[in-house]
Scaffold this active site. Sequence first.
Site, PDB file in Angstrom:
ATOM      1  N   CYS A  96       0.799  -1.225   0.000  1.00  0.00           N
ATOM      2  CA  CYS A  96       0.000   0.000   0.000  1.00  0.00           C
ATOM      3  C   CYS A  96       0.838   1.285   0.000  1.00  0.00           C
ATOM      4  O   CYS A  96       1.395   1.651  -1.018  1.00  0.00           O
ATOM      5  CB  CYS A  96      -1.018  -0.028   1.133  1.00  0.00           C
ATOM      6  SG  CYS A  96      -2.356   1.152   0.876  1.00  0.00           S
ATOM      7  N   ARG A 130     -12.414   6.788  -1.225  1.00  0.00           N
ATOM      8  CA  ARG A 130     -11.324   5.853  -0.978  1.00  0.00           C
ATOM      9  C   ARG A 130     -11.723   4.492  -1.523  1.00  0.00           C
ATOM     10  O   ARG A 130     -12.902   4.133  -1.513  1.00  0.00           O
ATOM     11  CB  ARG A 130     -11.028   5.746   0.525  1.00  0.00           C
ATOM     12  CG  ARG A 130     -10.487   7.025   1.130  1.00  0.00           C
ATOM     13  CD  ARG A 130     -10.103   6.813   2.582  1.00  0.00           C
ATOM     14  NE  ARG A 130      -8.948   5.940   2.733  1.00  0.00           N
ATOM     15  CZ  ARG A 130      -7.688   6.333   2.574  1.00  0.00           C
ATOM     16  NH1 ARG A 130      -7.418   7.576   2.264  1.00  0.00           N
ATOM     17  NH2 ARG A 130      -6.698   5.473   2.728  1.00  0.00           N
ATOM     18  N   HIS A 199      -3.288  -5.328   2.263  1.00  0.00           N
ATOM     19  CA  HIS A 199      -2.689  -5.103   3.580  1.00  0.00           C
ATOM     20  C   HIS A 199      -2.479  -6.355   4.403  1.00  0.00           C
ATOM     21  O   HIS A 199      -3.009  -7.401   4.094  1.00  0.00           O
ATOM     22  CB  HIS A 199      -3.600  -4.187   4.398  1.00  0.00           C
ATOM     23  CG  HIS A 199      -3.329  -2.756   4.146  1.00  0.00           C
ATOM     24  ND1 HIS A 199      -2.215  -2.130   4.609  1.00  0.00           N
ATOM     25  CD2 HIS A 199      -4.004  -1.839   3.445  1.00  0.00           C
ATOM     26  CE1 HIS A 199      -2.232  -0.868   4.215  1.00  0.00           C
ATOM     27  NE2 HIS A 199      -3.307  -0.663   3.505  1.00  0.00           N
TER      28      HIS A 199
HETATM   29  N1  GLN Z   1      -1.898   7.041   2.220  1.00  0.00           N
HETATM   30  C1  GLN Z   1      -2.116   6.160   1.123  1.00  0.00           C
HETATM   31  C2  GLN Z   1      -3.488   6.278   0.482  1.00  0.00           C
HETATM   32  O1  GLN Z   1      -4.482   6.529   1.151  1.00  0.00           O
HETATM   33  C3  GLN Z   1      -1.861   4.745   1.565  1.00  0.00           C
HETATM   34  C4  GLN Z   1      -2.680   4.344   2.749  1.00  0.00           C
HETATM   35  C5  GLN Z   1      -2.381   2.970   3.219  1.00  0.00           C
HETATM   36  O2  GLN Z   1      -1.233   2.501   3.280  1.00  0.00           O
HETATM   37  N2  GLN Z   1      -3.457   2.333   3.601  1.00  0.00           N
HETATM   38  O3  GLN Z   1      -3.594   6.124  -0.714  1.00  0.00           O
END
Ligand code: GLN
Length: 245
Positions: A96, A130, A199
């Site tokens: 990520c 998101r 993740h």
């Molecule tokens: N900050 C990054 C995003 O939101 C990655 C977040 C994360 O590692 N979950 O795209």
Amino acid sequence: MADRLRVCALYPNLMNIYADRGNLLLLRRRCEWRGIGFELTASDLGEPLDPDAADLFYIGGGQDRDQRLCAFDLAEVKREGLHAAAARGAALLAVCGGYQLLGSSYQLGEETLPGVGLVDLETVRSDGERLIGNIAIEVDLGPLAGGTRVLAGFENHGGRTHLGPAAQPLGRVLKGHGNNGEDGREGIREGNVIGTYMHGPLLPKNAWLADWLIATALGREEPLAPLDDTFEAAAHVEARRAAGA
Ligand code: GLN
């Protein structure tokens, strides 16, 4: 043949959301259960990276704020070491926020963070929703992984990643969003370098990928000896069920 896996975690405190550190625990256990030694070191902000000091490098996910610190450190302090490590065939797993920093840049509104330039991708932080949820992808890492397999896990990112024209994704999205929610691609693979939005606990849910990473990092030509994977198989099935795949 090396009988000890040397792992180096980059920024283990800053880049460790959703228990991404659990991936390291699983690697340790699966090595120890087979009598393979396991050594874990860390490389933090300001510390140059010795390309020969580890067989497997690891970067977890992070918030935009922490990623910013790491982006400049990767580009300025660790760039040379990481490129040399990849060039000599060391394995790298980036998750990520770590994955987003492997390419050319991560654009966050007005600011563009540098990438470490290891692979051909760029990421842009979107104002849109998101990309969150359970995800499953189809992956072919070759004979060491036993042919085409499924990775199942969880994604949560605001960034949208696009691969360059010659870059190969890690896998094809079966369920979920993947790199950008549009092109059906997830992650990147270039040689022994793997980046993914999936993740922790990515490896506990997909023990086969942990074994592929260990075997690859150790330069093995045959898959590792099998273990009793009753619990790991149940975790994998449950993750696939959650994703609907
Ligand atoms: N900050 C990054 C995003 O939101 C990655 C977040 C994360 O590692 N979950 O795209």
